[in-house]
Motif scaffolding. Structure first.
Motif, PDB file in Angstrom:
ATOM      1  N   VAL A  32     -16.216 -59.080  72.694  1.00 61.53           N
ATOM      2  CA  VAL A  32     -15.999 -57.652  72.459  1.00 61.53           C
ATOM      3  C   VAL A  32     -14.521 -57.326  72.629  1.00 61.53           C
ATOM      4  N   GLY A  33     -13.961 -56.574  71.671  1.00 60.10           N
ATOM      5  CA  GLY A  33     -12.556 -56.179  71.753  1.00 60.10           C
ATOM      6  C   GLY A  33     -12.023 -55.778  70.393  1.00 60.10           C
ATOM      7  N   GLU A  34     -10.713 -55.507  70.367  1.00 56.52           N
ATOM      8  CA  GLU A  34     -10.013 -55.177  69.127  1.00 56.52           C
ATOM      9  C   GLU A  34      -8.919 -56.205  68.918  1.00 56.52           C
ATOM     10  N   TYR A  35      -8.802 -56.706  67.689  1.00 58.20           N
ATOM     11  CA  TYR A  35      -7.891 -57.803  67.391  1.00 58.20           C
ATOM     12  C   TYR A  35      -7.174 -57.562  66.068  1.00 58.20           C
ATOM     13  N   LYS A  53     -16.363 -54.916  62.537  1.00 57.81           N
ATOM     14  CA  LYS A  53     -15.833 -53.729  61.865  1.00 57.81           C
ATOM     15  C   LYS A  53     -14.407 -54.091  61.466  1.00 57.81           C
ATOM     16  N   VAL A  54     -14.122 -54.030  60.169  1.00 57.63           N
ATOM     17  CA  VAL A  54     -12.890 -54.601  59.620  1.00 57.63           C
ATOM     18  C   VAL A  54     -12.106 -53.556  58.839  1.00 57.63           C
ATOM     19  N   LEU A  55     -10.801 -53.539  59.061  1.00 63.23           N
ATOM     20  CA  LEU A  55      -9.892 -52.751  58.225  1.00 63.23           C
ATOM     21  C   LEU A  55      -9.159 -53.749  57.341  1.00 63.23           C
ATOM     22  N   ASN A  80      -7.229 -55.916  60.800  1.00 64.13           N
ATOM     23  CA  ASN A  80      -7.697 -55.481  62.107  1.00 64.13           C
ATOM     24  C   ASN A  80      -9.205 -55.600  62.211  1.00 64.13           C
ATOM     25  N   LEU A  81      -9.663 -55.987  63.402  1.00 70.05           N
ATOM     26  CA  LEU A  81     -11.091 -56.139  63.675  1.00 70.05           C
ATOM     27  C   LEU A  81     -11.454 -55.358  64.926  1.00 70.05           C
ATOM     28  N   GLN A  82     -12.623 -54.732  64.909  1.00 62.63           N
ATOM     29  CA  GLN A  82     -13.228 -54.159  66.106  1.00 62.63           C
ATOM     30  C   GLN A  82     -14.553 -54.890  66.291  1.00 62.63           C
ATOM     31  N   THR A  87     -19.680 -61.944  68.561  1.00 60.86           N
ATOM     32  CA  THR A  87     -19.934 -62.208  67.146  1.00 60.86           C
ATOM     33  C   THR A  87     -19.436 -63.596  66.760  1.00 60.86           C
ATOM     34  N   SER A  88     -20.250 -64.307  65.980  1.00 62.73           N
ATOM     35  CA  SER A  88     -19.824 -65.612  65.466  1.00 62.73           C
ATOM     36  C   SER A  88     -19.540 -65.492  63.973  1.00 62.73           C
TER      37      SER A  88
END
Length: 96
Positions: A32-35, A53-55, A80-82, A87-88
């Motif tokens: 879990v996190g933002e990358y 969740k992808v930008l 960017n990912l949330q 998640t795999s």
């Protein structure tokens, strides 16, 4: 043969490999996190479990991808990912 990768203080881990049928790829897990990731080559990302969740570069809106769904990231870009749950994923590094 196999290459271990670790990012963001161990919150994202993957194993890279080369395959005759798929070429260069990696399979991994994100906590879990933002990358924010940078790409050299275009990438095809498929969610195996969980969700992302992808930008996507060039898109004004975030998109959610669930197991079995695939998205594409252009080469030489950032995305960017949330991650709201562990998640795999499978990432294929494309030549074009």
């Amino acid at each position: 043969m196999l290459k271990n990768n670790e990012y963001f203080d161990g919150k994202v881990k993957s194993i890279g490999f080369d395959s005759e049928s798929t070429g260069a790829a990696s399979v991994g897990v994100m906590a879990v996190g933002e990358y924010t990731f940078s790409t050299a080559k275009p990438e095809e990302m498929t969610v195996i479990s969980g969700s992302l969740k992808v930008l996507i570069p060039g898109s004004p809106d975030w998109q959610v991808f669930k197991p079995g769904e695939t998205f594409y990231i252009p080469g030489k870009s950032e995305f960017n990912l949330q991650v709201g749950e562990t998640t795999s994923y499978l990432c294929k590094y494309l030549s074009k």
